[in-house]
Design a protein around this motif. Structure first.
Motif, mmCIF file in Angstrom:
data_model
loop_
_atom_site.group_PDB
_atom_site.id
_atom_site.type_symbol
_atom_site.label_atom_id
_atom_site.label_comp_id
_atom_site.label_asym_id
_atom_site.label_seq_id
_atom_site.Cartn_x
_atom_site.Cartn_y
_atom_site.Cartn_z
ATOM 1 N N MET A 17 0.826 -1.199 0.000
ATOM 2 C CA MET A 17 0.000 0.000 0.000
ATOM 3 C C MET A 17 0.867 1.259 0.000
ATOM 4 S SD MET A 17 -3.008 1.235 2.562
ATOM 5 C CE MET A 17 -2.086 2.298 3.636
ATOM 6 N N GLY A 18 1.920 1.268 0.802
ATOM 7 C CA GLY A 18 2.818 2.415 0.840
ATOM 8 C C GLY A 18 3.474 2.676 -0.498
ATOM 9 N N PHE A 19 3.887 1.614 -1.169
ATOM 10 C CA PHE A 19 4.538 1.768 -2.466
ATOM 11 C C PHE A 19 3.553 2.282 -3.519
ATOM 12 C CE2 PHE A 19 5.616 0.062 -6.660
ATOM 13 C CZ PHE A 19 6.841 0.691 -6.849
ATOM 14 N N VAL A 20 2.368 1.700 -3.541
ATOM 15 C CA VAL A 20 1.378 2.054 -4.558
ATOM 16 C C VAL A 20 0.905 3.498 -4.386
ATOM 17 C CG1 VAL A 20 -0.981 1.551 -5.355
ATOM 18 C CG2 VAL A 20 0.632 -0.311 -4.987
ATOM 19 N N THR A 21 0.780 3.951 -3.156
ATOM 20 C CA THR A 21 0.263 5.298 -2.912
ATOM 21 C C THR A 21 1.345 6.365 -2.811
ATOM 22 O OG1 THR A 21 0.232 4.954 -0.518
ATOM 23 C CG2 THR A 21 -1.782 4.415 -1.739
ATOM 24 N N SER A 22 2.593 5.995 -2.996
ATOM 25 C CA SER A 22 3.682 6.945 -2.764
ATOM 26 C C SER A 22 4.030 7.841 -3.939
ATOM 27 C CB SER A 22 4.941 6.204 -2.318
ATOM 28 O OG SER A 22 5.450 5.430 -3.395
ATOM 29 N N GLY A 23 3.442 7.668 -5.078
ATOM 30 C CA GLY A 23 3.812 8.535 -6.184
ATOM 31 C C GLY A 23 2.829 8.490 -7.330
ATOM 32 N N GLU A 24 3.017 9.426 -8.217
ATOM 33 C CA GLU A 24 2.173 9.478 -9.408
ATOM 34 C C GLU A 24 2.922 8.803 -10.545
ATOM 35 O OE1 GLU A 24 0.626 13.321 -10.318
ATOM 36 O OE2 GLU A 24 0.276 13.766 -8.207
#
Length: 83
Positions: A27-34
């Protein structure tokens, strides 16, 4: 689900990451950038989904199976505040 007796920095080296840690990391990886979602993220999700579904089902059973019996006992004792 949680590593409750993590007492030193070396303890995590002796035990593998737990399912919830892997899910949190994803979740952290997926939500960490555009950016476009990496295939590896989808692969990890596919690997974690069966475990997630199983844990959700187990939690639901833990709540729905004994709860009606507990409510009957509480009602008999005059402690139940039903809706």
């Amino acid at each position: 689900m949680y590593l409750t007796n993590n007492e030193s920095g070396q303890y995590p080296l002796n035990f593998p990451m737990r399912w919830n840690d892997q899910l949190d990391g994803l979740m952290g990886f997926v939500t960490s950038g555009e950016r476009r979602l990496a295939k590896s993220s989808s692969d990890v999700w596919a690997m974690l989904t069966p475990k997630t579904d199983g844990e959700l089902a187990r939690s639901k059973r833990a709540i729905t199976t004994p709860l009606p019996r507990v409510n009957v006992v509480l009602k008999a004792a005059g402690q139940h505040r039903g809706r």
